[in-house]
Design an enzyme around this catalytic site. Structure first.
Site, short mmCIF file in Angstrom:
data_model
loop_
_atom_site.label_atom_id
_atom_site.label_comp_id
_atom_site.label_asym_id
_atom_site.label_seq_id
_atom_site.Cartn_x
_atom_site.Cartn_y
_atom_site.Cartn_z
N ASP A 157 76.94 9.66 26.35
CA ASP A 157 75.55 9.74 25.90
C ASP A 157 75.39 10.96 25.00
OD1 ASP A 157 74.82 7.50 27.36
OD2 ASP A 157 74.30 8.66 29.13
N ASP A 192 72.19 1.93 24.74
CA ASP A 192 70.98 1.95 25.56
C ASP A 192 69.75 1.69 24.70
OD1 ASP A 192 72.59 2.64 27.72
OD2 ASP A 192 72.27 4.78 27.44
#
Length: 264
Positions: free
Chosen positions: A141, A173
């Site tokens: 991330d 995401d």
């Protein structure tokens, strides 16, 4: 209903997967993890911040030994199911907006499946103590929207007193989030159009019913009138000879000799 090819929607999916994986690999090889390698993009609220996520989207995770393995297997089945549903919708002529949204969701699912399946082996980022590096890779991330961080007040149930920071996420995401939001916001348009198109389709006729349908169902009024005018006129029952009518003289003469032979 217009049957559509899912090809262009899968092209978008592949492009988003390539973008997601390219950014993740660039972050892994060229950024230091944590605050040391943080890069400010827009002020203090949008940053690149390299973290490893061992669980689900937006930093969430399943807190038991085989939770990650179950999550990876679930992602695999979800990826296949979403791909099949995208093809199904395209063949049924679903609105393009719905198909684009589904292709974004599919791209996000595939992107995180790649991380979970292979990163533990090729990037060696599986958590310590994992039973196997396969299916235990940690998701990379990097997008940090730093809107607020601090301790949650004690009076808040469950999370009270804990330190909270805006979740850090990745492009996969984001694709899932945007795709789901598009479907929720425009569900009346997406699924309303499908309902209208399906209601306009004729039901599949039965073979026996189709054999007795009147010609007027398939031909216009002019063709029907022309067909009726070309048919020969049918005699009415008044013009037909009655079964009880008296035989003619010729008929009676042909019958009398036979009757005479019988009497002899």
């Amino acid at each position: 209903m217009i049957r559509k090819s899912p090809f262009k929607f899968f092209v978008l999916t592949l492009l988003l997967i390539a973008l997601d994986q390219g950014v993740k690999l660039a972050v892994h090889f060229y950024m230091a993890p944590g605050f040391a390698g943080q890069i400010k993009l827009i002020g203090d609220w949008l940053k690149l911040h390299y973290v490893l996520n061992p669980g689900m989207a937006f930093g969430m995770q399943l807190g038991y030994e085989y939770g990650k393995l179950l999550l990876s297997v679930f992602r695999l089945f979800a990826m296949v199911g979403i791909g099949y549903y995208l093809v199904h919708l395209a063949h049924r002529g679903a609105p393009d907006g719905l198909l684009w949204a589904m292709s974004m969701i599919l791209a996000g699912a595939v992107g995180n499946v790649i991380d979970s399946t292979f990163y533990g082996v090729f990037l060696n980022n599986a958590p310590y103590g994992s039973p196997t590096p396969w299916f235990h890779g940690q998701v990379i991330d990097m997008i940090f929207v730093d809107l607020w961080e601090g301790f949650i007040p004690e009076w808040v149930p469950v999370w009270g007193g804990q330190y909270y920071s805006t979740p850090i996420f990745n492009i996969a995401d984001s694709c899932i989030f945007i795709g789901v939001c598009l479907i929720l916001f425009f569900q009346r348009r997406f699924f309303g159009e499908q309902h209208i198109e399906n209601s306009m389709l004729p039901a599949t006729p039965d073979a026996n019913e189709a054999a007795v349908l009147p010609a007027a169902e398939f031909m216009g009024e002019e063709q029907t009138e022309k067909l009726s005018s070309d048919e020969p006129a049918v005699q009415s029952s008044d013009d037909l000879p009655s079964a009880s009518a008296t035989p003619t003289s010729t008929e009676s003469e042909s019958v009398l000799p036979n009757e005479h032979k019988r009497s002899e």
